[in-house]
Design a protein around this motif. Structure first.
Motif, PDB file in Angstrom:
ATOM      1  N   ILE A   1       0.843  -1.194   0.000  1.00 30.80           N
ATOM      2  CA  ILE A   1       0.000   0.000   0.000  1.00 30.80           C
ATOM      3  C   ILE A   1       0.879   1.246   0.000  1.00 30.80           C
ATOM      4  O   ILE A   1       1.842   1.337   0.770  1.00 30.80           O
ATOM      5  CB  ILE A   1      -0.907   0.002   1.248  1.00 30.80           C
ATOM      6  CG1 ILE A   1      -1.839  -1.217   1.251  1.00 30.80           C
ATOM      7  CG2 ILE A   1      -1.714   1.286   1.334  1.00 30.80           C
ATOM      8  CD1 ILE A   1      -2.849  -1.227   0.131  1.00 30.80           C
TER       9      ILE A   1
ATOM     10  N   ALA B   1      -2.461   1.060  -4.421  1.00 32.21           N
ATOM     11  CA  ALA B   1      -2.076  -0.320  -4.098  1.00 32.21           C
ATOM     12  C   ALA B   1      -1.237  -0.855  -5.250  1.00 32.21           C
ATOM     13  O   ALA B   1      -1.626  -0.740  -6.413  1.00 32.21           O
ATOM     14  CB  ALA B   1      -3.309  -1.188  -3.889  1.00 32.21           C
TER      15      ALA B   1
ATOM     16  N   GLU C   1      -7.505  -2.827   3.480  1.00 33.04           N
ATOM     17  CA  GLU C   1      -6.606  -3.817   2.872  1.00 33.04           C
ATOM     18  C   GLU C   1      -7.292  -5.166   2.670  1.00 33.04           C
ATOM     19  O   GLU C   1      -6.989  -5.877   1.704  1.00 33.04           O
ATOM     20  CB  GLU C   1      -5.346  -3.999   3.732  1.00 33.04           C
ATOM     21  CG  GLU C   1      -4.485  -2.729   3.863  1.00 33.04           C
ATOM     22  CD  GLU C   1      -4.902  -1.826   5.016  1.00 33.04           C
ATOM     23  OE1 GLU C   1      -5.984  -2.070   5.601  1.00 33.04           O
ATOM     24  OE2 GLU C   1      -4.165  -0.880   5.342  1.00 33.04           O
TER      25      GLU C   1
ATOM     26  N   TRP D   1      -1.172  -9.864   1.368  1.00 31.54           N
ATOM     27  CA  TRP D   1      -0.723  -8.600   1.939  1.00 31.54           C
ATOM     28  C   TRP D   1      -0.324  -8.837   3.393  1.00 31.54           C
ATOM     29  O   TRP D   1      -1.103  -9.393   4.160  1.00 31.54           O
ATOM     30  CB  TRP D   1      -1.833  -7.546   1.895  1.00 31.54           C
ATOM     31  CG  TRP D   1      -1.464  -6.306   2.655  1.00 31.54           C
ATOM     32  CD1 TRP D   1      -0.555  -5.357   2.299  1.00 31.54           C
ATOM     33  CD2 TRP D   1      -1.991  -5.883   3.923  1.00 31.54           C
ATOM     34  NE1 TRP D   1      -0.480  -4.376   3.257  1.00 31.54           N
ATOM     35  CE2 TRP D   1      -1.348  -4.673   4.255  1.00 31.54           C
ATOM     36  CE3 TRP D   1      -2.945  -6.407   4.803  1.00 31.54           C
ATOM     37  CZ2 TRP D   1      -1.625  -3.980   5.447  1.00 31.54           C
ATOM     38  CZ3 TRP D   1      -3.220  -5.722   5.982  1.00 31.54           C
ATOM     39  CH2 TRP D   1      -2.564  -4.515   6.292  1.00 31.54           C
TER      40      TRP D   1
END
Ligand code: FES
Ligand code: FES
Lengths: 156, 771
Positions: free
Chosen positions: B37, B108, B249, B266
Motif C-alpha cells: 500500500i 495499491a 486492505e 498482503w
C-alpha cells in the motif's frame, strides 16, 4: 544480482539463491520454508525473529542471508527431538507461557540459548535477558515461571 | 470427567511451541502476488496528481491501482446498522480526492515479489495541495466536507434529576482528566491472503474476530453473493479489539484476487501497523460530582471528547456509547448525565481496544471518587464503601442502554469484594512493604480502583457437535480465536458433559463455510456465549447418544449413563458401547432401523438479551523517583469475580496479560502527533510496549462469589478486567506516593509529566512526618 548461499539450519543444508538484501528471516521463512520464525517488527526490537547462530541469539530480521553462509543456525523447528519436546517447550506448555504463540518461537530460542550457556543464571539476570523480547499477551509472568522451571529441569 | 473449573494445559499449544503454527504470513500459494500500500505522507491534503509510470516499469510489477480504480466500491460500513448520521465519515478503501491522515491508503501496488512491490511503492509519486490540519479534538468543530463538520455525533446518556441534585448539593467536586492515544498492538501485524477457488468463490485467509460479519460485508462491497466469499481464520497473533475488524486492505486483496485472477497476499509491516490499524482511547473528560452532607454522591455529570481520528470505522460509536453507559460503574449514583463528543481529527482512525470505553471511563470516575475523598478529607476507601451498590440491591437496573441491551447488573457483591481485596492486599504483604519503604524515606504509595466490566454480549451464538465413526468429536462454532485459549475452554465445556478428555475434541472456529451464523470474539463473549451453546449442544448430543445406545444395549435410555467416553447401563458397566459404536449405529441404514435421525450430532443456539457484568478491584503499589519522575510499579493485585472460571489458569493468564496492557497505557504507550498531524510514534523505538522489566509481580484474587443467573454455568467473561482499572489504580498510588491528591490527571504518566507535577509540589511528601 543474486548470490548462492548455503544456510545450515538445524543440521540440514539449504542451497538458496538470493539478493544480497534478503534478510536472514525472510530467507529462512520463504526460501527454506521454515515459518516458525516470526516477524513482529523487522527492526530489531521485538525479538520474535530470534534464531541461534553458533549458539548465540540473533535477530534474524537484522541479518542478511548472505552473512550466514555455512554458519550453523538453529530455529524453533529444531528444538524438539521428534516427539520429545525440549524442556523449554515443555515448560511453556505446562506453565501457560503462551497465548497467541506469535512471540513464542523467539522466546523459546532466547531461553534455550541462555540456559545452555548459563544454567545457573539468577532471577535478576534472567529478567534482564528476557527483557530483550516483547510479548503482548501474557504479561510475561508465566514466561518467567516457565523459563525458571525449564532451567531447573535442564540442571537435572 | 469433571473438566469445568480445572486448570488443564491448552490443547492449542503443541503446534505453537514447535514452529508449526499457521499464521497468515506462513501461507504461500503458487503464483501469488504481493500487495503493497502507498500511504499518505501528509495529514490532510487534496490529491492533485498520482504518477505511477516509473513504478509500473519495475520488473515484477503487475498492476497499480489508485482511488479512481476502486471508485465504485462503497466505503467500509459499520457493523451496527442504520447509523445514517455517521455515513459521511466512512473510510474509502483507497482515497480518491482527499487524504485525511498520515498512513491513509492512496494506491495499491501488486507485484510478484514483496521486495519488488515495496520498491515500486516508493516510485509512486503523489502531488498534494495541503489543507488545514485538525489535531485537537476540543477545538471548535471545523468543516469535514460540504455538508458535515468534525463533530460526527454527540452521545447523550442520562437518567434522574441531575439539575436538582446539583442544586441541592452540599459540595461539588470537578476534575478534568484524560487518557492518551494508545491501542492493542498485537505482536502479529495484520495480513490477508485472498484466492479465487473453484466455482469462483473468493477465500480469504487471515480473518479474525468477526469472520461472519466481514464475509457478508466484503460480499456486499464487491457485489457478490454471501456464499461467494469464505473467510478463514488460522492462527492469530493477538487481537485485543483491533485485529479482525474490516479494513481497506482486506477488501483490496479480495478485489485484487478477483480482478487479477491470482492469489493476492498482503502482510502489514510494523511501521504501517502503527499508523494504519485502529488507534483507541484518547478521551478528555470533565466530570463533576454532587455530594450531599453525608458524603453520598447524588449525581454525576460528565462531558467528554473522543479523538476519533480521520474516519469513523467499523465500530461506529461503540466506544463512546460504552464509555457513557459504563461510566457510573459500581456506585449507586441516583442521577447521571453524560455528553460525549465524537470528534474527527487528522489522525489514524480509532476503534476498540481491550476494555474499550471502560479503561477511560473507569479512570475518569475513580479519579473523581478520589477527588471527592480528598474534598471530604477521608480515606478514598471510605468514600467508595459509602457509594457502592449494596448486595441486596442486586440485580441492579440502570435506566441506560448498553450496546442495544437494557443495562442490568446481573449479580455481584461489591462491598464484599472490596473488603476481600483489602485483606488480600495486606495478606500478600503490600501494606508491610509500603510501611517499610516509607520508613526508609522512599516515595511509595498504594492506590485502589474499582471497576465493573461487561461481557457475554448476545444476541446469539451456536455450536454443532459431530461425532465421527471412530469416536472423534468435532465442535463447530461461530466463535473466533485470537490466542486466548478458545479451543481449550470450549473443549472443556464439551468434554465435561460427554465425560471425555479434551484430547479427543477438535474445536472449529472462524470458518464461515462450516456454520451459518457466528458473531465472533469480542467483548469477552466467547466463553459465555459459545461456551453455553456448546454445553447445550453437548447435552442434546448426550440425549441422542443414550437413545441410540439404548437400542444397541436393549435398555431404557433413562438407565444409560456416559462414563469415560462409553455409554453403559447404570449398575451394569459390562453392558456398554463406545461412543464410536453409537456413532456407527446412526449411519443412514442403522438410523432407519431404529427410526432415528442419522448421524450422531447435535446443534444448539444460545440467545440472550442481556449482558453479564463481572467486577473487581485493582490495587497498585508504586515507587516514584523524585529526581527523574519515573514510576516503578512494585506490586500489583487484581481481584476479579467472574462467576465461574472454566479454566482458572487461562483466566489468570488473561488477567495478567490484560494488566500488562493496562500498564502500557498508564505509563508508556502514546501515539504523539506534531501540530501538523505527523505521527511521532511509528516504531517500537518510540511507541513503548512494556517488557518483562516493567511488569511487577501480579497477584490475582479470582472469585466465584456471584455466578450469573443468565447462563447455566454461571460464567461471566474474563478477558478485559485485568486492563480496565489499571490506569486508575496507578494514578491513585502515585497521588499517594506524592501525598498530593489529584496530582495525576493524565495518562500515560510519563517521567516528564510527573517531574513537572513534582516540581509544583515543591516539597517531599509527608515532610512533617504525618502518616
Ligand atoms: S522482527 Fe526481528 S526483532 Fe522484531
Ligand atoms: S503469546 Fe501472544 S505475543 Fe506472546
Amino acid at each position: 544480482m543474486k548470490h548462492q548461499v548455503t544456510l545450515n539450519i538445524n543440521g540440514s543444508e539449504h542451497e538458496i539463491f538470493v539478493e544480497a538484501r534478503k534478510t536472514l528471516a525472510d530467507a529462512i521463512r520463504e526460501e527454506c520454508g521454515l515459518t516458525g520464525t516470526h516477524l513482529g517488527c523487522e527492526h530489531g526490537v521485538c525479538g520474535a525473529c530470534t534464531v541461534l547462530m553458533d549458539g548465540q541469539p540473533v535477530r534474524s530480521c537484522l541479518m542478511f542471508a548472505v552473512q550466514c553462509n555455512g554458519v550453523p543456525l538453529r530455529t524453533v523447528e529444531g528444538l524438539a527431538d521428534g516427539d520429545d519436546l525440549h524442556p523449554v517447550q515443555k515448560a511453556f506448555w505446562e506453565h501457560h507461557g503462551l497465548q497467541c504463540g506469535f512471540c513464542t518461537p523467539g522466546f523459546l530460542m532466547l531461553a534455550t540459548s541462555v540456559l545452555e550457556q548459563e544454567p545457573d543464571i539468577d532471577d535478576e539476570a534472567l529478567r534482564e535477558v528476557l527483557s530483550s523480547n516483547l510479548c503482548r499477551c501474557t504479561g510475561y509472568q508465566n514466561i518467567l515461571i516457565a523459563v525458571k522451571a525449564a532451567a531447573e529441569e535442564m540442571r537435572g | 470427567m469433571r473438566l469445568l473449573g480445572r486448570s488443564i494445559p491448552r490443547v492449542e499449544d503443541p503446534p505453537l511451541i514447535t514452529g508449526r503454527g499457521r499464521f497468515v504470513a506462513d501461507i504461500t500459494m503458487a503464483g501469488e502476488l504481493h500487495m503493497r500500500i502507498v500511504r499518505s505522507p501528509v495529514a490532510h491534503a487534496r490529491i492533485t496528481h498520482i504518477d505511477v509510470e516509473a513504478a509500473l516499469e519495475l520488473p515484477g510489477v503487475v498492476a497499480i491501482w489508485t482511488g479512481r480504480d476502486t471508485a465504485e466500491i462503497p466505503p467500509i460500513d459499520f457493523r451496527q446498522e442504520g447509523l445514517t448520521d455517521l455515513y459521511p465519515y466512512r473510510q474509502p478503501i483507497l482515497a480518491e480526492r482527499e487524504v485525511r491522515y498520515v498512513g491513509e491508503p492512496l494506491a495499491a501496488v501488486f507485484a510478484r515479489d514483496p521486495y519488488a512491490a515495496e520498491d515500486a511503492a516508493d516510485l509512486v509519486f503523489v502531488d498534494f495541495d495541503e489543507l488545514d490540519v485538525v489535531v485537537d479534538p476540543r477545538a471548535d468543530p471545523a468543516p469535514f466536507d460540504e455538508d458535515s463538520d468534525t463533530e460526527a455525533a454527540l452521545v447523550n446518556v442520562s437518567y434522574g434529576d441531575v439539575e436538582a441534585a446539583f442544586a441541592a448539593a452540599h459540595r461539588r467536586v470537578t476534575v478534568e482528566v484524560s487518557v492518551g492515544r494508545h491501542t492493542g498492538v498485537p505482536m502479529e501485524t495484520r495480513g490477508a491472503l485472498a484466492v479465487r477457488e473453484h466455482h469462483g468463490r473468493i477465500v480469504m485467509y487471515g480473518a479474525a474476530k468477526v469472520p461472519h460479519y466481514n464475509r457478508q460485508a466484503i460480499a456486499l462491497m464487491l457485489g457478490l453473493g454471501i456464499d461467494d466469499v469464505v473467510l478463514r481464520e488460522g492462527h492469530v497473533g493477538g487481537g485485543f479489539g483491533v485485529r479482525g475488524e474490516l479494513y481497506p486492505e482486506d477488501v483490496l486483496v479480495c478485489l485484487a484476487a478477483l480482478r487479477l485472477n491470482a492469489p493476492v497476499k498482503w502482510i502489514e509491516d510494523r511501521k504501517e501497523h502503527l499508523v494504519a490499524t485502529n488507534h483507541s482511547r484518547d478521551q478528555v473528560h470533565v466530570i463533576e460530582a454532587a455530594v450531599d452532607a453525608d458524603g453520598f454522591i447524588t449525581a454525576v455529570r460528565d462531558e467528554f471528547w473522543l479523538d476519533q481520528g480521520a474516519y469513523v470505522r467499523s465500530h461506529a460509536a461503540t466506544v463512546p456509547n460504552l464509555t457513557a453507559a459504563m461510566l457510573p460503574g459500581p456506585y449507586v449514583i441516583p442521577a447521571y448525565e453524560c455528553r460525549g463528543h465524537i470528534r474527527l481529527t487528522n489522525k489514524t482512525p480509532a476503534g476498540t481496544y481491550r476494555a474499550p470505553g471502560r479503561y477511560e471511563g473507569t479512570f475518569a470516575r475513580e479519579r473523581l471518587l478520589d477527588a471527592v475523598a480528598a474534598e471530604l478529607g477521608e480515606d478514598p476507601i471510605v468514600t467508595r464503601r459509602r457509594n457502592l451498590i449494596a448486595h441486596e440491591d442486586m440485580p441492579f437496573a440502570r435506566p441506560i442502554r448498553a450496546l442495544g441491551t437494557e443495562m442490568e447488573y446481573d449479580s455481584g457483591d461489591y462491598p464484599s469484594i472490596l473488603e476481600k481485596t483489602l485483606a488480600y492486599v495486606d495478606d500478600k504483604g503490600l501494606c508491610a512493604e509500603l510501611d517499610e519503604r516509607r520508613a526508609s524515606e522512599e516515595w511509595v504509595g498504594l492506590g485502589f480502583a474499582f471497576f465493573v466490566e461487561k461481557s457475554g454480549l448476545g444476541p446469539y451464538e451456536g455450536a454443532r457437535i459431530d461425532v465421527d465413526d471412530d469416536g472423534g468429536i468435532r465442535v463447530v462454532t461461530g466463535a473466533a480465536s485470537m490466542g486466548q485459549g478458545v479451543e481449550t475452554a470450549i473443549a472443556q465445556v464439551c468434554g465435561d458433559v460427554l465425560d471425555v478428555s479434551v484430547d479427543g475434541i477438535r474445536v472449529v472456529h472462524g470458518q464461515t463455510d462450516e456454520i451459518d451464523y457466528g458473531l465472533g470474539a469480542f467483548a469477552s463473549r466467547v466463553t459465555v456465549m459459545t461456551g453455553t451453546a456448546t454445553q447445550m449442544a453437548a447435552r442434546a448430543l448426550l440425549v441422542k447418544a443414550r437413545e441410540a445406545a439404548a437400542h444397541l444395549l436393549e435398555a431404557d435410555p433413562a438407565d444409560i449413563g456416559m462414563v469415560a467416553g462409553n455409554l453403559e447401563v447404570v449398575g451394569a458397566p459390562e453392558r456398554r458401547v463406545s461412543l464410536a459404536e453409537v456413532a456407527r449405529s446412526l449411519d443412514p441404514s442403522g438410523a432407519k432401523r431404529t427410526g432415528m435421525v442419522p448421524t450422531l450430532s447435535a446443534e444448539a443456539w444460545f440467545t440472550t438479551e442481556h449482558m453479564t457484568y463481572p467486577y473487581g478491584v485493582h490495587a497498585a503499589l508504586v515507587r516514584v523517583d523524585e529526581w527523574t519522575g519515573g514510576v516503578e510499579i512494585l506490586r500489583y493485585v487484581v481481584a476479579y469475580d467472574i462467576g465461574k472460571a472454566v479454566n482458572p489458569m487461562l483466566v489468570r493468564g488473561q488477567i495478567v496479560g490484560g494488566a500488562a496492557q493496562g500498564l502500557g497505557g498508564a505509563l508508556l504507550e502514546e501515539f504523539v502527533y506534531s501540530d501538523d498531524g505527523q505521527p511521532l510514534a511509528t516504531s517500537f523505538m518510540d511507541y513503548l510496549l512494556p517488557t518483562v522489566t516493567e511488569m511487577p509481580p501480579v497477584d490475582v484474587l479470582l472469585l466465584e462469589d456471584a455466578p450469573t443467573p443468565l447462563n447455566p454455568m454461571g460464567v461471566k467473561g474474563a478477558g478485559e478486567g485485568g486492563t480496565t482499572a489499571f490506569g486508575a489504580a496507578v494514578a491513585a498510588a502515585i497521588d499517594d506516593a506524592l501525598d498530593a491528591p489529584g496530582a495525576v490527571t493524565r495518562l500515560p504518566v510519563s517521567p516528564e509529566r510527573l517531574r513537572k507535577v513534582i516540581c509544583n509540589i515543591q516539597r517531599s511528601p509527608r515532610e512533617k512526618g504525618e502518616r
